[in-house]
Design a protein around this motif. Structure first.
Motif: not given
Ligand code: GLN
Length: 284
Positions: A189-190, A194, A196, A216, A241-243, A245, A272
């Protein structure tokens, strides 16, 4: 003399610049090489490891200094109550994914259920659920053959032979008509750009387990789109999922007719997990 005390003091220096927790990581690596646990190191500070053990330790230390994940250097990672084997072929199980296990245990009847873990990787979620609920029938699916080998080896090693694993791209391997009470999934899901991705453990993990298109959400969209065809009435889909999303995943779930759509936060307080339920019965 290379005692445990002296080796650990040197190791802390080696890791000081690049590791978050140099003392802890030095101990984990030395304990691993010696086949002991960390408390044994404390009890034997004057013990002198063999030359071969020191070489093995020094090699791992250098790789850790270069950023390699601890889990790759020990080949293990704790997840839920289980010790899993991991390799470069799977995502390293994360503590936040244990939250998905908790939700699964909460929303699904304990005595009898069919569970699908999509993109099982090392088998972490599937095996944790099977370990908690021996009566559940658990299937883990992954498109990567090397990941499935790890998952199957973990199932054998943990004495959980009833968990089944199948190769396939999301739902593609499942015969039409297959249906589950719960589908659980920690998908990639990134977002592809990104920043990161250039830091920490993720640099050494399979990109296909992490990255899902421009925003993502490519895989999450595909999974939510297809999941209703594989869920029983009243069955749940829960995804990590991403924070940032959460609201978009909620929209996707509602758009597919899921009910009781909800978001949950992880232990760090970030949104999350998102989930929804198929209507219990169809009217009309
Ligand atoms: N939470 C992981 C990370 O950001 C990503 C895991 C995933 O894509 N499923 O490092």
């Amino acid at each position: 003399m290379n005692t445990i005390r002296a080796l650990l003091a040197d190791a802390r220096q080696v890791l000081a610049a690049t590791a978050d927790t140099p003392a802890l990581e030095s101990e984990i690596l030395l304990a691993h090489v010696l086949g002991q646990d960390r408390s044994w190191l404390y009890a034997h500070p004057e013990h002198a490891p063999t030359a071969a053990e020191i070489t093995a330790f020094t090699k791992r230390l250098a790789r850790r200094r270069d950023g390699h994940p601890i889990a790759h250097l020990t080949g293990r990672r704790e997840f839920w109550s289980l010790t899993l084997s991991v390799s470069r072929d799977t995502l390293i199980p994360r503590p936040e994914t244990e939250g998905l296990v908790e939700i699964a245990l909460e929303v699904t009847p304990p005595d009898d259920a069919d569970i699908l873990d999509l993109g099982t990787g090392s088998g972490a979620i599937a095996l944790a659920l099977a370990n908690e609920r021996p009566n559940w029938r658990v299937l883990g699916v992954d498109r990567d053959a090397a990941a499935l080998e790890i998952a199957r080896a973990n199932a054998r090693g943990l004495g959980l032979p009833s968990v089944e694993f199948e190769r396939g791209d999301w739902f593609s391997a499942l015969p039409a008509g297959t249906s589950f009470d719960l589908i659980v999934c920690n998908p990639p899901y990134v977002a592809q750009d990104d920043p990161h991705l250039a830091r920490g453990d993720v640099r050494f993990e399979p990109v296909q387990a992490l990255v899902a298109g421009e925003d993502g959400l490519d895989d999450i969209r595909a999974i939510i789109g297809a999941a209703p065809g594989f869920l029983r009435p009243g069955g749940w889909l829960w995804l990590e999922h991403g924070r940032d999303q959460g609201s978009r995943v909620v929209d996707l779930l509602q758009g597919q007719g899921f009910q009781q759509v909800a978001l949950r936060r992880d232990l760090a307080g970030q949104e999350r997990y998102a989930g929804g339920r198929m209507p219990v019965r169809f009217l009309g």
